[in-house]
Design a protein around this motif. Structure first.
Motif, PDB file in Angstrom:
ATOM      1  N   PRO A   9       0.805  -1.218   0.000  1.00 18.77           N
ATOM      2  CA  PRO A   9       0.000   0.000   0.000  1.00 18.77           C
ATOM      3  C   PRO A   9       0.837   1.266   0.000  1.00 18.77           C
ATOM      4  O   PRO A   9       0.359   2.334  -0.331  1.00 18.77           O
ATOM      5  N   HIS A  10       2.082   1.182   0.377  1.00 18.40           N
ATOM      6  CA  HIS A  10       2.971   2.346   0.428  1.00 18.40           C
ATOM      7  C   HIS A  10       4.236   2.032  -0.363  1.00 18.40           C
ATOM      8  O   HIS A  10       5.256   1.690   0.214  1.00 18.40           O
ATOM      9  N   PRO A  11       4.177   2.160  -1.683  1.00 15.83           N
ATOM     10  CA  PRO A  11       5.370   1.842  -2.490  1.00 15.83           C
ATOM     11  C   PRO A  11       6.496   2.817  -2.197  1.00 15.83           C
ATOM     12  O   PRO A  11       6.269   3.912  -1.697  1.00 15.83           O
ATOM     13  N   SER A  12       7.700   2.389  -2.514  1.00 10.64           N
ATOM     14  CA  SER A  12       8.853   3.250  -2.241  1.00 10.64           C
ATOM     15  C   SER A  12       8.770   4.497  -3.104  1.00 10.64           C
ATOM     16  O   SER A  12       8.270   4.483  -4.217  1.00 10.64           O
ATOM     17  N   LEU A  21       8.875   4.398   2.313  1.00  9.92           N
ATOM     18  CA  LEU A  21       8.227   5.243   3.307  1.00  9.92           C
ATOM     19  C   LEU A  21       7.851   4.408   4.517  1.00  9.92           C
ATOM     20  O   LEU A  21       7.381   3.285   4.381  1.00  9.92           O
ATOM     21  N   THR A  22       8.042   4.984   5.674  1.00 13.13           N
ATOM     22  CA  THR A  22       7.540   4.308   6.871  1.00 13.13           C
ATOM     23  C   THR A  22       6.048   4.544   6.948  1.00 13.13           C
ATOM     24  O   THR A  22       5.503   5.398   6.260  1.00 13.13           O
ATOM     25  N   HIS A  23       5.397   3.796   7.796  1.00 12.75           N
ATOM     26  CA  HIS A  23       3.949   3.941   7.945  1.00 12.75           C
ATOM     27  C   HIS A  23       3.607   5.364   8.410  1.00 12.75           C
ATOM     28  O   HIS A  23       2.673   5.971   7.913  1.00 12.75           O
ATOM     29  N   GLN A  28       1.373  10.676   7.312  1.00  8.74           N
ATOM     30  CA  GLN A  28       1.594  12.122   7.291  1.00  8.74           C
ATOM     31  C   GLN A  28       1.353  12.679   5.888  1.00  8.74           C
ATOM     32  O   GLN A  28       0.750  13.737   5.722  1.00  8.74           O
ATOM     33  N   ARG A  29       1.794  11.948   4.864  1.00  3.95           N
ATOM     34  CA  ARG A  29       1.581  12.395   3.487  1.00  3.95           C
ATOM     35  C   ARG A  29       0.082  12.446   3.177  1.00  3.95           C
ATOM     36  O   ARG A  29      -0.398  13.392   2.567  1.00  3.95           O
TER      37      ARG A  29
END
Length: 106
Positions: A9-12, A21-23, A28-29
């Motif tokens: 769910p959070h690709p680099s 990206l950390t969780h 935050q994004r």
């Protein structure tokens, strides 16, 4: 990589040098994205409110002008009616005088 078939769910992010990206960073994004959308919506709502206020002012001015026009039009209509009546009275009086002049000597 071992998790090629798994959904991430959070690709680099390539902008961060390939570091994933950390969780917390991903959350935050998302918060920043939502905050930006809310700001844009508030600005659009504010601009729409200003346009509605301008439209209301123009509508009120137009309504006042329409009332003023109606009043003046009625006044002109009454003046023209009186002028027409005066002209008709003059013609009627002239015809009566003409008939009196023709009938009286005979």
């Amino acid at each position: 990589s071992n998790n090629q078939g798994l959904y991430d769910p959070h690709p680099s992010d390539s902008a961060q040098g390939g570091r994933g990206l950390t969780h917390a960073e991903a959350v935050q994004r998302e918060i920043n994205d939502v905050t930006n959308i809310v700001r844009q919506n508030l600005q659009a709502t504010s601009q729409r409110g200003e346009r509605l206020d301008n439209l209301e002012n123009k509508t009120n001015a137009l309504s006042g002008s329409a009332n003023q026009f109606r009043t003046r039009a009625n006044r002109v209509r009454k003046d023209m009616w009186w002028k027409d009546m005066k002209m008709r009275m003059c013609i009627i009086i002239a015809v009566i005088i003409l008939l009196v002049v023709i009938i009286v000597p005979s």
